[in-house]
Design a protein around this motif. Structure first.
Motif, PDB file in Angstrom:
ATOM      1  N   GLU A 282      42.542  39.893  45.899  1.00  0.00           N
ATOM      2  CA  GLU A 282      41.073  39.765  45.802  1.00  0.00           C
ATOM      3  C   GLU A 282      40.550  40.041  44.356  1.00  0.00           C
ATOM      4  O   GLU A 282      40.606  41.660  44.252  1.00  0.00           O
ATOM      5  CB  GLU A 282      40.524  40.264  46.937  1.00  0.00           C
ATOM      6  N   GLY A 283      39.976  39.538  43.793  1.00  0.00           N
ATOM      7  CA  GLY A 283      39.350  39.811  42.270  1.00  0.00           C
ATOM      8  C   GLY A 283      40.275  40.264  41.152  1.00  0.00           C
ATOM      9  O   GLY A 283      41.467  40.452  41.371  1.00  0.00           O
ATOM     10  N   GLN A 284      39.633  40.516  40.014  1.00  0.00           N
ATOM     11  CA  GLN A 284      40.434  40.557  38.859  1.00  0.00           C
ATOM     12  C   GLN A 284      41.185  41.764  38.713  1.00  0.00           C
ATOM     13  O   GLN A 284      42.365  41.702  38.266  1.00  0.00           O
ATOM     14  CB  GLN A 284      39.668  40.380  37.563  1.00  0.00           C
ATOM     15  N   ALA A 285      40.590  42.791  39.319  1.00  0.00           N
ATOM     16  CA  ALA A 285      41.419  44.070  39.161  1.00  0.00           C
ATOM     17  C   ALA A 285      42.670  44.156  39.775  1.00  0.00           C
ATOM     18  O   ALA A 285      43.516  44.611  39.476  1.00  0.00           O
ATOM     19  CB  ALA A 285      40.320  45.298  39.491  1.00  0.00           C
ATOM     20  N   GLU A 286      42.514  43.564  41.004  1.00  0.00           N
ATOM     21  CA  GLU A 286      43.724  43.575  41.794  1.00  0.00           C
ATOM     22  C   GLU A 286      44.901  42.713  41.125  1.00  0.00           C
ATOM     23  O   GLU A 286      46.046  42.855  41.150  1.00  0.00           O
ATOM     24  CB  GLU A 286      43.456  43.021  43.126  1.00  0.00           C
ATOM     25  N   LEU A 287      44.562  41.517  40.407  1.00  0.00           N
ATOM     26  CA  LEU A 287      45.084  40.761  39.973  1.00  0.00           C
ATOM     27  C   LEU A 287      46.023  41.267  39.048  1.00  0.00           C
ATOM     28  O   LEU A 287      47.068  41.299  38.389  1.00  0.00           O
ATOM     29  CB  LEU A 287      44.547  39.302  39.493  1.00  0.00           C
ATOM     30  N   ILE A 288      45.058  42.140  38.129  1.00  0.00           N
ATOM     31  CA  ILE A 288      45.737  42.974  36.858  1.00  0.00           C
ATOM     32  C   ILE A 288      46.691  43.745  37.357  1.00  0.00           C
ATOM     33  O   ILE A 288      47.788  44.027  36.643  1.00  0.00           O
ATOM     34  CB  ILE A 288      44.394  43.448  36.003  1.00  0.00           C
ATOM     35  N   GLN A 289      46.419  44.475  38.048  1.00  0.00           N
ATOM     36  CA  GLN A 289      47.210  45.492  38.658  1.00  0.00           C
ATOM     37  C   GLN A 289      48.427  45.274  38.965  1.00  0.00           C
ATOM     38  O   GLN A 289      49.796  45.721  38.939  1.00  0.00           O
ATOM     39  CB  GLN A 289      46.446  46.619  39.614  1.00  0.00           C
ATOM     40  N   GLY A 290      48.473  44.204  39.950  1.00  0.00           N
ATOM     41  CA  GLY A 290      49.809  43.691  40.500  1.00  0.00           C
ATOM     42  C   GLY A 290      50.617  43.133  39.483  1.00  0.00           C
ATOM     43  O   GLY A 290      51.926  43.286  39.371  1.00  0.00           O
ATOM     44  N   SER A 291      50.008  42.457  38.537  1.00  0.00           N
ATOM     45  CA  SER A 291      50.630  41.815  37.360  1.00  0.00           C
ATOM     46  C   SER A 291      51.245  42.780  36.476  1.00  0.00           C
ATOM     47  O   SER A 291      52.439  42.657  35.827  1.00  0.00           O
ATOM     48  CB  SER A 291      49.913  40.722  36.766  1.00  0.00           C
TER      49      SER A 291
END
Ligand code: ZN
Length: 569
Positions: A282-291
């Motif tokens: 959910e949200g850009q921050a989570e996408l960046i962290q996971g990636s």
């Protein structure tokens, strides 16, 4: 020295005005050249080009981040109408000057080959034809982008209707599919005429260039030095033999899972797992962290590249009102940095796209040390190896256990869908490519749309099986209308197929020697455009080969992996 005043960032310049760049071009055109100072001249020209290209890239990024801002749109139009064409003409003049010099620099061999090819192919008479073709291309976009209809009281376009093809309710997706086909068939005559007009102009262009047909022109224009039409046919045959049967097996599995007697065209996009769609973040921050976690697991150095992009705000990943559609990775040549643009909404597709674009971004980081801009100009067939390999190399780390997004079972589902997609893509790619070989070597016959329909239909029969289209023959034979590349970028499609074969080999190597495969991948990327296409493949640990033996080996590996993953669900 004028060039000592060349700006070192685009921040302080006005990129919308040609006057910003013109004095430097003039100086390069007039400078006395001799054996000693040619390299300096190339270096200056390269720095100037970086400035021009990054200006264009940033203007485009800003416009796509906010399409409602008319000033940003105007800046884009100024650049496209004013700066870019003048830069092209000025570059052409410098290219011609360069080609009269005796440049012996080892690292300029391939860039010079490319420039010589471009200069040889250039015909003044073709410039207005290209402008005309760009207008017709825009007509195609307008015609197909404007297709819409009433759906449950709301107006929907093709993209919105396409979402219903994933609906678990079969009657909904059948209705959506038929509605979409009716829309396309309503434009049948218009699209036929558009294509025939394009075909005529393209034949004229190859005539002007004294080439036997437009296929010969397109191969030169796309810089295809490493393969011939014959090699494309070999690839098609290998797909027919090794991949089409595997695609049929996937459809058959789908048919059984859906408990259907026959699979119809509206059944192919639906998920058969009977579970809700994956919601990875959910949200850009989570996408960046996971990636970032995933990419760190692939390779810490690559992870650092990605972290740099996050720190320097070179990622804009979430959808929002006013943002342009789609996703891309662009190069900022002065800063030696990539920028990734996406429209994430929290689904698995977004994770997959980001990993893909990250592969393109790594290409930019790895080539940052190459001294001249033309050396970073790698062939499309290999650019996509960089991105498609990253999707494959990252796959084992999608699980939460590895810092990613999914449980083991969710990750297996995502990976199966990805691997099945790879198999299903290749036969379709072969249809699109073979169709165009026929069109441009039989232009007289192709001017009659009925012949195009019949050719597409025969190729569909040859490569695509497992789905029953009966009763929808008109929709089937006009399938070529629904592939924009056929209209806008003739012959540009097989690149994806070739890159896929390269990426699958990189992945295969990684299964037995992970570190070695990633090392080779990075070294190959770092070569930029300084080596030939087969040499780039070889550096990545892959063979530039598209025969039946190669495809059989890779398809077997993919099918075996799918089976293993199915056991994890
Ligand atoms: Zn790509």
């Amino acid at each position: 020295m004028l060039f000592s005043t060349l700006p070192t960032t685009i921040d302080a310049i006005d990129p919308r005005r040609w006057e910003t760049f013109e004095p430097y071009y003039t100086e390069l055109q007039q400078r006395d050249l001799n054996e000693v100072n040619t390299r300096q001249w190339l270096t200056d020209w390269s720095k100037l080009s970086e400035l021009v290209w990054e200006s264009g890239a940033m203007i485009y990024v800003k416009k796509s981040l906010d399409t409602t801002d008319t000033e940003k749109e105007q800046a884009f139009l100024d650049y496209v109408n004013e700066v870019a064409p003048k830069a092209r003409v000025a570059d052409q003049a410098l290219k011609e000057r360069l080609l009269t010099l005796d440049v012996q620099d080892d690292d300029m061999v391939l860039p010079l080959r490319n420039m010589r090819n471009e200069a040889d192919l250039f015909r003044k008479e073709n410039v207005p034809l290209q402008t005309e073709l760009a207008k017709l291309d825009n007509e195609y976009d307008k015609e197909t982008g404007g297709l819409k209809t009433e759906w449950d009281g709301e107006e929907k376009n093709l993209v919105q209707l396409g979402l219903y093809l994933k609906d678990p309710d079969r009657t909904v997706r059948e209705r959506a599919w038929k509605t979409m086909m009716d829309l396309w068939l309503g434009s049948r005559e218009t699209l036929n005429k558009l294509y025939m007009d394009m075909l005529g102009m393209r034949c004229q262009m190859s005539d002007n260039a004294n080439l036997p047909d437009y296929r010969a022109y397109a191969f030169r224009d796309r810089g295809r030095f490493a393969y011939t039409p014959e090699d494309c046919f070999t690839f098609h045959e290998a797909i027919e033999t090794a991949v089409t049967p595997a695609a049929r097996r996937i459809y058959e599995k789908k048919r059984k899972a859906l408990k259907l007697e026959v699979l119809r065209p509206w059944d192919v996009d639906v998920d058969t797992s009977n579970t809700p769609p994956l919601k990875p973040y959910e949200g850009q921050a989570e996408l960046i962290q996971g990636s970032l976690n995933i990419l760190n697991s692939v390779d810490p150095e690559l992870g650092r590249y990605f972290a740099t992009m996050a720190e320097e705000e070179l990622l804009d990943l979430e959808t929002r009102p006013g943002k342009a559609l789609g996703g891309y990775c662009t190069t900022l040549h002065v800063r030696k940095r990539p920028f990734i643009f996406m429209n994430g909404v929290g689904i698995h597709d977004n994770v997959q796209t980001l990993l893909h674009e990250a592969g393109h971004a790594f290409h930019v980081f790895e080539t940052a040390e190459l001294p001249l801009i033309w050396q970073t100009d790698y062939p499309m067939e290999f650019a996509e190896v960089a991105s498609m390999s990253m999707e494959m190399l990252a796959a084992p780390y999608l699980t939460k256990e590895n810092g990613g997004f999914y449980t083991a079972s969710e990750s297996a589902r995502a990976r199966i869908e990805h691997l099945e997609g790879l198999i299903l893509f290749l036969p379709y790619m072969a249809v699109v490519d073979a169709f165009q070989h026929w069109v441009y070597t039989n232009p007289e016959a192709a001017l009659n749309a009925a012949n195009c329909d019949a050719t597409w239909d025969a190729l569909w029969d040859r490569f695509m099986s497992g789905v029953d289209w009966s009763g929808f023959e008109d929709a089937r034979m006009t399938g070529w209308h629904r592939k924009p590349h056929i209209f806008s970028s003739p012959f540009y499609y097989i690149e994806y197929g070739m890159a896929q074969v390269g990426a699958l080999q990189v992945w295969r190597n990684s299964l037995t020697d992970r570190a070695g495969a990633i090392e080779a991948y990075r070294q190959a990327l770092a070569l930029g455009g300084t080596k030939t296409l087969p040499e780039l493949f070889a550096a990545a640990g892959a063979e530039f080969r598209f025969d039946t033996a190669m495809l059989t080996e890779l398809v077997e590996l993919v099918e075996r992996t799918i089976e293993e993953l199915e056991a994890q669900i």
